[in-house]
Design an enzyme around this catalytic site. Structure first.
Site, PDB file in Angstrom:
ATOM      1  N   PRO A 109     -93.600 -26.690  41.396  1.00  0.00           N
ATOM      2  CA  PRO A 109     -93.787 -28.026  41.111  1.00  0.00           C
ATOM      3  C   PRO A 109     -94.703 -28.736  42.202  1.00  0.00           C
ATOM      4  O   PRO A 109     -94.708 -28.749  43.237  1.00  0.00           O
ATOM      5  CB  PRO A 109     -92.580 -28.827  41.060  1.00  0.00           C
ATOM      6  CG  PRO A 109     -91.527 -27.973  40.484  1.00  0.00           C
ATOM      7  CD  PRO A 109     -91.890 -26.597  41.411  1.00  0.00           C
ATOM      8  N   CYS A 110     -95.900 -29.107  41.478  1.00  0.00           N
ATOM      9  CA  CYS A 110     -97.034 -29.704  42.452  1.00  0.00           C
ATOM     10  C   CYS A 110     -96.864 -31.285  42.676  1.00  0.00           C
ATOM     11  O   CYS A 110     -97.794 -31.725  43.459  1.00  0.00           O
ATOM     12  CB  CYS A 110     -98.320 -29.172  42.067  1.00  0.00           C
ATOM     13  SG  CYS A 110     -98.804 -30.121  40.280  1.00  0.00           S
ATOM     14  N   GLN A 111     -96.038 -31.963  41.923  1.00  0.00           N
ATOM     15  CA  GLN A 111     -96.089 -33.570  42.000  1.00  0.00           C
ATOM     16  C   GLN A 111     -95.804 -33.864  43.656  1.00  0.00           C
ATOM     17  O   GLN A 111     -96.363 -34.799  43.978  1.00  0.00           O
ATOM     18  CB  GLN A 111     -94.985 -34.105  41.243  1.00  0.00           C
ATOM     19  CG  GLN A 111     -95.443 -33.768  39.602  1.00  0.00           C
ATOM     20  CD  GLN A 111     -95.043 -32.413  38.876  1.00  0.00           C
ATOM     21  OE1 GLN A 111     -94.542 -31.505  39.562  1.00  0.00           O
ATOM     22  NE2 GLN A 111     -95.158 -32.382  37.693  1.00  0.00           N
ATOM     23  N   ALA A 114     -99.538 -33.108  45.282  1.00  0.00           N
ATOM     24  CA  ALA A 114    -100.680 -33.800  44.896  1.00  0.00           C
ATOM     25  C   ALA A 114    -100.735 -35.001  45.357  1.00  0.00           C
ATOM     26  O   ALA A 114     -99.815 -35.743  45.138  1.00  0.00           O
ATOM     27  CB  ALA A 114    -100.793 -33.523  43.415  1.00  0.00           C
TER      28      ALA A 114
END
Length: 496
Positions: A109-111, A114
């Protein structure tokens, strides 16, 4: 930290004997990376995905290793509470889990990494450092536990470039250091999807690792296409690379497109053959009734670009009809005329200026226009001018340039597709689900579970399959110990 040398050597011998590398993918999403890995010759034996709708989409498009275990294959799972041994038993794999999987992959998961996700967390919690403590930022540690349990001979991780600068910490560097203690040679770098046949300027970090017994570090694929990246990409890279060590780094040089390569796939080449959609303004009731699964005929089946041909005939996903699904768009009547008048590449400040012009024209057309600032004046203005501050939302809107690749698709498309407005003035709309999938290089035969918003979110979260394929092909080549000069593959014009 344990190393099962015997199990790894048996896996390497199996792969070198001609068997397909067997993969377990964590945080699989709807399956973008899996599509690329299968095309590169990998066999999917298992996946873990937390989101129920994305897991349902995955099950619609990929076969389980044991057909009678389809129900277990389609379940949503949390990689934190799940373990590989239990997963293997549930999907029907017999024997010790250490013998099952040759490759471990993940689009973590990149949330939490980012920068756009950091802003959202800050607004919700009021804490400027909330992203540092986000549990999702620690999932790479759970991934490393899977590495110990599975003992793969190859590892593939994808994430956003900002993972290189997470509160002043270079997370990929930490991962590589830990992998070295587990007996792997590891490298990471930044790859742009436009260089690999994807009609999108999407910059992502890739980390690769292979068993250290092979005696060399893994490599990254050479670009197949040339693209001129906007200046913003270089500045973003500078920020992301700030914490790459000057000495002893595991960072690999960013691949550059060599002279003579074909130009990156343009938006028009990617979408030009898809159905022309006007029902959102010509027959809105019809659009509201349309389902994601409803099919429409292609606008054209002649003079197709190589990319369009690829999307219609993806290996293992070839369609046999003259139509496809996913032709749903958002209905936003206030903005149709703004979309029509916007210039290609226009952003929100430009859209706001266009809207003000439209509002002025409406005022001038009235025999008795309301006084500025009156309630009637405000009501009329609201019918034509969006309420967002142009100074605060410069990238909120963007109209596709048909001659260039698209800008990056994000999961936020599940809430707002204004970041990708169709270039055709006559259609005056944002992109459809199928068009978004094309921009991500997801083939036309791919089916999405859920409704429109969920499909957009899955697409934005996905790894572009063509980029994943390029990375996986190079990884497989390294596993087979094929030197660069012996493994040069001729360019496939159908992948252009």
């Amino acid at each position: 930290m344990k190393i099962n040398t015997a199990a790894r050597q048996a896996k390497l011998e199996r792969v070198r004997g001609g068997s397909a590398p067997r993969a377990l993918e964590l945080c699989s999403g709807c399956g973008g990376m899996s599509l690329g890995m299968v095309s590169a010759g990998f066999q999917l034996l298992g996946h873990v995905e937390f989101d129920e709708t994305a897991a349902a989409s995955y099950a619609l498009n990929f076969e389980p290793p044991v057909e009678t275990r389809r129900a277990a294959w389609s379940l949503a799972r949390d990689m934190v509470t799940s373990d590989p041994a239990t997963l293997a038993r549930e999907i029907g794999l017999d024997g010790d889990v250490v013998d099952q999987f040759d490759v471990l992959a993940a689009g973590l998961p990149c949330q939490a990494f980012a920068r756009i996700g950091r802003s959202k967390l800050r607004s919700v919690t009021g804490d400027d450092e909330a992203y540092v403590n986000d549990p999702r930022a620690k999932l790479y540690q759970r991934f490393l536990q899977y590495v110990e349990a599975v003992q793969p001979v190859a590892i593939l991780i994808e994430n956003v470039p900002d993972i290189l600068n997470h509160g002043g910490h270079n997370v990929p560097e930490k991962i590589c250091q830990t992998l070295e203690t587990l007996g792997y040679s590891a490298r990471y770098t930044l790859l742009n999807a436009a260089y690999y046949g994807v009609p999108q300027m999407r910059e992502r970090l890739f980390l690769l690792a292979i068993d250290s017994s092979l005696g060399f570090a893994p490599g990254f694929p050479e670009p197949t296409h040339a693209a001129k990246l906007p200046s913003g990409y270089e500045s973003a890279r500078t920020v992301a690379l700030k914490y790459v060590p000057a000495l002893g780094s595991h960072f690999g040089e960013i691949p550059r497109a060599r002279q003579g390569l074909p130009e990156a796939v343009s938006v028009k080449a990617a979408l030009g053959d898809l159905p022309r959609i006007t029902e959102h303004f010509s027959a809105p009731a019809e659009m509201r009734r349309r389902k994601l699964t409803d099919r429409l005929p292609y606008a054209s089946s002649t003079d197709l670009s190589a990319f369009a041909k690829k999307m219609r005939a993806w290996p293992g996903h070839k369609i046999s009809h003259a139509d496809t699904d996913g032709h749903v768009v958002r209905i936003t009547p206030r903005d149709f005329e703004i979309f029509r008048r916007m210039k290609h590449g226009g952003d929100y400040p430009h859209a706001s200026s266009v809207a003000e012009t439209i509002f002025k024209e409406k005022l001038e057309a009235l025999a008795c226009p309301p006084q500025e600032g009156s309630e009637a004046w405000e009501v009329l203005r609201a019918k034509h001018v969006p309420p967002y501050d142009p100074g605060k939302f410069p990238n909120k809107w963007w109209k596709l340039n048909p001659a260039l690749p698209s800008r990056t698709l994000t999961a936020h498309m599940g809430k707002d597709t204004y970041s990708h407005i169709h270039w055709d003035n006559g259609q005056k709309r944002t992109v459809s689900v199928r068009e978004a999938a094309r921009l991500q290089s997801i083939p036309d035969s791919f089916r999405f579970a859920g409704a429109m918003n969920a499909a957009f979110r899955q697409i934005g979260n996905a790894v572009p399959p063509l980029l994943a394929e390029a990375v996986a092909r190079r990884l497989k080549r390294d596993l087979l110990c094929q030197p660069e000069h012996q493994a040069q593959e001729k360019a496939d014009p159908e992948a252009a």
